[in-house]
Scaffold this motif. Sequence first.
Motif, mmCIF file in Angstrom:
data_model
loop_
_atom_site.group_PDB
_atom_site.id
_atom_site.type_symbol
_atom_site.label_atom_id
_atom_site.label_comp_id
_atom_site.label_asym_id
_atom_site.label_seq_id
_atom_site.Cartn_x
_atom_site.Cartn_y
_atom_site.Cartn_z
ATOM 1 N N LEU A 359 15.054 84.692 62.802
ATOM 2 C CA LEU A 359 13.910 84.659 62.970
ATOM 3 C C LEU A 359 13.781 83.020 62.898
ATOM 4 O O LEU A 359 14.046 82.485 62.040
ATOM 5 C CB LEU A 359 13.085 85.180 62.015
ATOM 6 C CG LEU A 359 11.553 84.921 61.897
ATOM 7 C CD1 LEU A 359 10.918 85.730 63.164
ATOM 8 C CD2 LEU A 359 10.952 85.734 60.823
ATOM 9 N N TYR A 360 12.839 82.381 63.594
ATOM 10 C CA TYR A 360 12.722 81.057 63.842
ATOM 11 C C TYR A 360 11.348 80.786 64.031
ATOM 12 O O TYR A 360 10.367 81.428 64.154
ATOM 13 C CB TYR A 360 13.411 80.431 65.043
ATOM 14 C CG TYR A 360 13.308 80.827 66.101
ATOM 15 C CD1 TYR A 360 12.643 80.116 66.977
ATOM 16 C CD2 TYR A 360 14.112 81.978 66.708
ATOM 17 C CE1 TYR A 360 12.411 80.695 68.277
ATOM 18 C CE2 TYR A 360 13.858 82.294 67.936
ATOM 19 C CZ TYR A 360 12.993 81.772 69.005
ATOM 20 O OH TYR A 360 12.979 82.256 70.052
ATOM 21 N N GLY A 361 11.028 79.177 63.864
ATOM 22 C CA GLY A 361 9.835 78.836 64.019
ATOM 23 C C GLY A 361 8.844 78.958 62.701
ATOM 24 O O GLY A 361 7.403 78.757 63.002
ATOM 25 N N LEU A 362 9.483 79.274 61.662
ATOM 26 C CA LEU A 362 8.649 79.507 60.323
ATOM 27 C C LEU A 362 8.411 77.896 59.845
ATOM 28 O O LEU A 362 8.987 76.853 60.247
ATOM 29 C CB LEU A 362 9.442 79.812 59.320
ATOM 30 C CG LEU A 362 10.017 81.765 59.845
ATOM 31 C CD1 LEU A 362 10.812 81.976 58.652
ATOM 32 C CD2 LEU A 362 8.749 82.351 60.057
ATOM 33 N N THR A 363 7.304 77.888 58.937
ATOM 34 C CA THR A 363 6.938 76.618 58.648
ATOM 35 C C THR A 363 7.739 76.150 57.060
ATOM 36 O O THR A 363 7.695 77.046 56.285
ATOM 37 C CB THR A 363 5.299 76.509 58.071
ATOM 38 O OG1 THR A 363 4.506 76.770 58.982
ATOM 39 C CG2 THR A 363 5.107 74.887 57.338
#
Length: 396
Positions: A359-363
């Motif tokens: 899972l990517y695109g986290l802050t």
Amino acid sequence: MNARSAWLSPDGQTRGDTRVTQVGAVTPVTDAKGRSGVLPGSEGGQYRLTGLWLAGTAGTMSATMSVGRAVIQSTIARGAYPVAVTEPVTLTFTDGNPQYGRIDLVVLRVYDHDHDGLGRYEAVVEIVEGEAKALPVAPDAPDASLPLFTVAVAAGLSAGTGGIAWDTARTDLRPTTVAVGGILPTRSDDTAAGGYPGAYREVADVLQRWNGSAWVPYPKAVGGIAPAGAVSTGAYTGQYRDSSTGTLQRWNGSVWAPAVTTPWFTSSLDAGSTTSTTYTAALVETTVTALTLNFTAPGTGAVLLHFGARISTKDNSTATAFMAPQITQGSTVVFTPNDEYAASYGGPVAGSVATMWRLYGLTPGTVYTMTAMHRSSDAAVTCWFDNIFMRVDPTA
């Protein structure tokens, strides 16, 4: 006279010439002044400082100042006075005031008639008596003097009433000074600034370096890992230390954080079931109403999600049970569970299944929640989930 040199004038070297030209003699405070203090050292090198110690005599109002050497820095024009006490000096304190206590100050003082007009040319150890009052404070140190100790004299105190309780009444103020470039051994309550960036001192067995505005721990060279207990505040962002629990930590500019982020993990051994054909966190016949796991997004904003369970479809070989995660940040759903990413299994005989994906695109630095979600492909079939686990690993 704008410039003065020692051992140069054919007419003889003055006392002032000698004092103001002590280049490199003591720890610098400014470009033209040194630090007043007692020279450190002890017989056999066992102690940091033994010179000019005040030893009180039990049951009396008297104490003895031991031998020692010191430097007393005055104004730039007067220069620095080197002083040596070569024989013990006996000091006797005045009896206490009948009503109030007072605090006396013991100093090493220089009298120089050329500058103070007091008619004396000598160095002495003397008591500066404080004022007796309800809340006594130590008196100010006289000009051209070095504070060594304070001594609290209680109201009504005298030799006849037991004398001064030296262990509690005496406070050690002795500063230290060393040659330019030397490491200054000093106390933890010493708030004096360094004379230049790159100056060193030792406090409580910890080496410190003056960086131009503060003393910072310097137990190892830049890039080294500080041993446990040696550093409380990082000297620079990116410094590493070994914590008291054996965990490697990195100073991020404000706090010590784990240098290596460990995985987050949770599990449940309490089996539960569902017949819901839409994803639900709640299982029946279990005390675990919802299995959740909080994790903090790493700097890359990407994590690996691991999850699985021991699954069975009760008395059915055609239905499928699905387990997938839901990711939320606060009340916002970041990822909705779906069959494509799920761990799935069908059959009345239980089987253990697990899967993993990125899972990517986290802050970065934000806390997220992973929740185990479950469903059945057939509302008439009860799907069982046991040994449920979830794990989150930071990744690139």
